[in-house]
Design a protein around this motif. Sequence first.
Motif, PDB file in Angstrom:
ATOM      1  N   THR A  96       0.518  -1.238   0.158  1.00 43.36           N
ATOM      2  CA  THR A  96      -0.057   0.045  -0.102  1.00 43.36           C
ATOM      3  C   THR A  96       0.723   1.137   0.017  1.00 43.36           C
ATOM      4  O   THR A  96       0.635   2.248  -0.849  1.00 43.36           O
ATOM      5  CB  THR A  96      -0.994   0.022   1.381  1.00 43.36           C
ATOM      6  N   ASN A 100       1.501   3.903  -3.183  1.00 39.24           N
ATOM      7  CA  ASN A 100       1.215   5.453  -3.103  1.00 39.24           C
ATOM      8  C   ASN A 100       2.309   6.417  -3.491  1.00 39.24           C
ATOM      9  O   ASN A 100       1.832   7.249  -3.944  1.00 39.24           O
ATOM     10  CB  ASN A 100       0.925   5.695  -1.649  1.00 39.24           C
ATOM     11  N   HIS A 103       3.269   4.879  -7.559  1.00 38.24           N
ATOM     12  CA  HIS A 103       2.149   4.957  -8.550  1.00 38.24           C
ATOM     13  C   HIS A 103       2.220   3.781  -9.632  1.00 38.24           C
ATOM     14  O   HIS A 103       2.483   4.060 -10.798  1.00 38.24           O
ATOM     15  CB  HIS A 103       1.995   6.313  -9.270  1.00 38.24           C
ATOM     16  N   ASN A 223      -2.529   8.761   1.508  1.00 41.15           N
ATOM     17  CA  ASN A 223      -3.111   8.343   0.224  1.00 41.15           C
ATOM     18  C   ASN A 223      -2.050   8.582  -0.722  1.00 41.15           C
ATOM     19  O   ASN A 223      -0.931   9.070  -0.351  1.00 41.15           O
ATOM     20  CB  ASN A 223      -4.284   8.890  -0.027  1.00 41.15           C
ATOM     21  N   ALA A 224      -2.323   8.737  -1.982  1.00 36.73           N
ATOM     22  CA  ALA A 224      -1.428   8.658  -3.054  1.00 36.73           C
ATOM     23  C   ALA A 224      -1.135  10.008  -3.352  1.00 36.73           C
ATOM     24  O   ALA A 224      -0.385  10.224  -4.145  1.00 36.73           O
ATOM     25  CB  ALA A 224      -1.891   7.769  -4.459  1.00 36.73           C
ATOM     26  N   CYS A 227       2.329  12.165  -1.998  1.00 38.06           N
ATOM     27  CA  CYS A 227       3.127  11.298  -1.339  1.00 38.06           C
ATOM     28  C   CYS A 227       4.459  11.077  -1.875  1.00 38.06           C
ATOM     29  O   CYS A 227       4.824  10.638  -2.953  1.00 38.06           O
ATOM     30  CB  CYS A 227       2.446   9.806  -1.451  1.00 38.06           C
TER      31      CYS A 227
END
Length: 542
Positions: A96, A100, A103, A223-224, A227
């Motif tokens: 995860t 993030n 990509h 979250n992405a 990041c």
Amino acid sequence: MLANTTDAKHRQKSIDSIASPLFDAPPDISAITGPPIDLYEDGGYNDPVYQAKARILNRAIQDIGMGRYQWYLFVVAGFGWFADSVWPLLSGLILTPVVNEFHFNGPFLSLASNVGLLVGAVFWGLGCDIWGRRWSFNITLFIAGIFGLAAGGSPNFIALACLTAVVGVGVGGNMPVDSAVFLDFVPGSHQYLLTILSIWWCLGQLLSSLVAWPLIANYSCANASNCTKSNNMGWRYLLFTLGGITLFLWGIRFFVFTLLESPRFLSGIGRDAEAVEVIHKLAKFNGRTSSLTVEELEAPGRAASARSSSQERRHILSKSSKYDPVHIKALFATPKMAWSTSLLIAIWGIIGLASTLYNNFLPYLLSSRGAVFGDGSLSITYRNQVILSVVGVPAALLAGWAVELPYIGRKGTLAIASGERLHYSTTSRKNKGLTGAFLFATTVARTSNQLLAWNCGYVFFSNIMYGVLYAISPEIFPAKDRGTGNGLTSTAARMFGVLAPIIALYANLATAVPVYIAGALIIFAGSLAVLLPYEPRGKVSI
């Protein structure tokens, strides 16, 4: 043809006549562990000289007994189980936060790891039957540790994937080599400890989850969006920590513990004097003495050479200096061995696909399902991962007890834990095994706690399944070809493991599809376990 058959019978009779004084017990009772003498006593093996030598070595090791050397080996060999748990699981633990930051499509990280594991299984598994166990045993952990540390500094996904693959090359050799090393030295009366060695696998899961929980929960992007490396250091800290731990374990192996070369490997390539020397070193380390002599170990070979040319016999025993198919052919030399080897490869391949498909994406599944349930934070996800890891520890101990049960043994424990009941009731024809059943049950969870509960059941019985699977294969394969056999089964698991992320690329991981596929595969693998022609319980590996 008739002359050849008669000659083979005379040769076997000569070998048995020399080896028999070493076993004073009645014909149906072994001087080592009880009935019968060894796993291949009732046939299915085509190298009577090696079999006779293996019986002599088994007797010598049993006379020495389970001592300090074997208990130290239990610890350092366990480091291989530890690494085999930590590093394949890592791609799921960091998935995860890495997605993030970089990509990319998540399954590609698991794909890179499994490609490396595949290469490692082939190279180290087959190699340890050619150049021996010691080099492989001492190098694999070093590769995993040093490149694991380097992976923590990856500037992009390509670098991370490449370094993760190299880590896999080292880790992929641990199980084929370490299980062979341990079984080559443990007395027949303590072979069940090979199953209990899987407790190190559970401890690896637990430690990596405990370390990942605070690091990833507290040092990761939410979250992405926006990041960057500076606010997403948790997964890097995790790699640095686990890489350092792996290097420390390698240091214990290399600088503290001195591994003796396998006496069965040495005898299998005709170096009987060195094999006897190892036996005496083992006895001395344990505070015992051994009466084994070179003449005793060479006796089966002399009996065989009385019926065949010594040149031919030397050629057979020493044909191990390079990569060639001789060790692979030996595992398919008779119909019974071919059936056994084929089944083991199939079981490993199927379970490898199922477990990779589920385990590598478990943190992602927990997180995505938790989001649906309203509690999918990273802290809760990794807390649940720690709970699941704790559940696996008693499973390893239970597996070690179950494999010694009469009428159950290795095959029964593997079948029950994975996918097949040994008996059918008159009122029910259901044949879902415990691991597969709990895996299917996760799809009916309606809350995060229900999902955690079902996963606890899955993890408990899957750890029993793996504990037995990691033990039964090396127990069945003869020692002179054991590394190759372990390499073939590990290769099957890794090869099918490569398919898992490819399936995940085209499946929706937020749905139950991967779970259904994994559960069905495990149940099928359990049904195949019942068909194995050899049961190692109560018998001594050769």
